[in-house]
Write an enzyme that holds these catalytic residues in place. Structure first.
Site, PDB file in Angstrom:
ATOM      1  N   CYS A 130       0.841  -1.202   0.000  1.00  0.00           N
ATOM      2  CA  CYS A 130       0.000   0.000   0.000  1.00  0.00           C
ATOM      3  C   CYS A 130       0.876   1.253   0.000  1.00  0.00           C
ATOM      4  O   CYS A 130       1.428   1.633   1.044  1.00  0.00           O
ATOM      5  CB  CYS A 130      -0.913  -0.022   1.232  1.00  0.00           C
ATOM      6  SG  CYS A 130      -1.922   1.452   1.380  1.00  0.00           S
ATOM      7  N   CYS A 133      -0.438   4.041   2.280  1.00  0.00           N
ATOM      8  CA  CYS A 133      -0.231   3.826   3.723  1.00  0.00           C
ATOM      9  C   CYS A 133       1.244   3.987   4.097  1.00  0.00           C
ATOM     10  O   CYS A 133       1.558   4.566   5.128  1.00  0.00           O
ATOM     11  CB  CYS A 133      -0.658   2.411   4.137  1.00  0.00           C
ATOM     12  SG  CYS A 133      -2.108   1.789   3.320  1.00  0.00           S
ATOM     13  N   ASP A 134       2.146   3.462   3.287  1.00  0.00           N
ATOM     14  CA  ASP A 134       3.548   3.332   3.702  1.00  0.00           C
ATOM     15  C   ASP A 134       4.521   4.246   2.971  1.00  0.00           C
ATOM     16  O   ASP A 134       5.696   4.314   3.338  1.00  0.00           O
ATOM     17  CB  ASP A 134       4.011   1.874   3.509  1.00  0.00           C
ATOM     18  CG  ASP A 134       3.161   0.908   4.317  1.00  0.00           C
ATOM     19  OD1 ASP A 134       2.638   1.321   5.367  1.00  0.00           O
ATOM     20  OD2 ASP A 134       3.019  -0.251   3.901  1.00  0.00           O
TER      21      ASP A 134
END
Ligand code: NAP
Length: 304
Positions: A130, A133-134
């Site tokens: 992701c 997200c990261d």
């Protein structure tokens, strides 16, 4: 006893909840980890009618707000089985069972893995599924994205704003993803294309330090120094827990008809988890609508 139990709180499941709740039904929605599902990983949704541009997270939050204000009951839990019992259904979870008159399965899909050397030991240590997200962990660092679909293209563009360089590794020379995205990727000076290439190994002592790729044309290998590898090689369904009660196809998708009805009366399937030609946000929410209306019909006919 719930009227409708929805398994999975992605766009399909939450749309089904809107229709069922607005019809005055008692609705339980069970989600194993992430309200919103896959769409929360999309930085920009620009193909949903009515929204010129909205982040996946905001879209998911809006849906959750909507079903919460309509009175949905939520449960965070892993569903292990669905059983038909004398005209109703028992949905079994890791910590307790729930009874419902009808069930809508909207479990989506999960990330396909590369299954190469070094992948298992670097999960969570530089390998991510992701970018949204990261991505922030890799500010001003070099990263690799693997895949050639819209997710890989979107991830590469997103990461190019944060990272110093993005290597996009794809096993063919043509992208499967949307033309607009691939054109944008090809124009981006911070993205280096590694086409006709596969990943041989992900290396690093404790965290990811490099990725070894193989050119499929001349069989040469190249080691690229990167701090992160973003795998975006598609999805796989996870419906094995339902195989005793409904039919799945060879790939594991739930067989269902135009009304989202599965092989078991009273169980409906909506969104990416079912057999279908196109898996898009719009088709997921359309399925949620169809499945909910079909489930409402099913309940009404049985109670007359
Ligand atoms: P996808 O379209 O299935 O693409 C997966 C990519 O990974 C393909 O390019 C495939 O290569 C490659 N691949 C698969 N297995 C591989 C392996 N073992 N090793 C190396 N490469 C491998 O998946 P997706 O990109 O996640 O998209 C899923 C769906 O969501 C699609 O319908 C897409 O249109 C939609 N989506 C839409 C948007 C949007 O903004 N509209 C954004 C994201 C996703 P090949 O091409 O050679 O098969």
């Amino acid at each position: 006893m719930f009227d409708i139990i929805i398994i999975g709180a992605g766009p399909a499941g939450m749309t089904a909840a809107i229709y069922a709740l607005r019809a005055g039904k008692k609705v339980l929605i069970i989600e194993k980890e992430n309200f919103g599902g896959q769409i929360t990983a999309s930085p920009r949704v620009e193909n949903y009618p009515g929204f010129k541009s909205i982040s996946g997270n905001e879209f998911a939050d809006n849906l959750l707000d909507q079903i919460t204000s309509l009175g949905v009951v939520t449960e965070v839990n892993v569903v292990t089985a669905v059983k038909k019992t004398a005209g109703t259904f028992t949905v079994e979870t890791e910590s307790g069972n729930f009874e419902g008159r009808a069930v809508i399965i909207a479990t989506g899909v999960s990330h396909r893995r590369l299954q190469v050397n070094g992948e298992e030991e670097h999960l969570g240590k530089g390998i991510s599924f992701c970018a949204v997200c990261d991505g922030g962990f890799y500010r001003n660092k070099d990263v690799a994205v693997v895949g050639g679909g819209s997710t890989a293209l979107q991830d590469s563009l997103f990461l190019s704003d944060i990272c110093s360089k993005v290597y996009l590794i794809h096993r063919r020379d043509q992208f499967r993803g949307e033309t607009e995205l691939s054109d944008e990727v090809r124009r981006n000076p911070k993205i280096e294309l590694c086409l006709n290439s596969t990943v041989d190994e992900i290396k690093g002592l404790s965290v990811v330090e490099s990725v070894v790729i193989r050119n499929k044309i001349d069989n040469s290998t190249r080691e690229i120094s990167v701090k992160g590898v973003f795998e975006a090689v598609g999805q796989i369904p996870e419906n094995r827990q339902f195989a005793d009660v409904i039919e799945l196809d060879e790939a594991g998708y739930i067989k269902s008809d135009e009304k989202c009805l599965t092989s078991c009366e009273g169980i409906f399937a909506a969104g990416d988890c079912r057999t279908k030609e196109r898996r898009q946000l719009t088709t997921a929410t359309a399925d949620g609508t169809i499945a909910a209306l079909a489930a409402l019909d099913y309940i009404r006919i049985r109670s007359n």
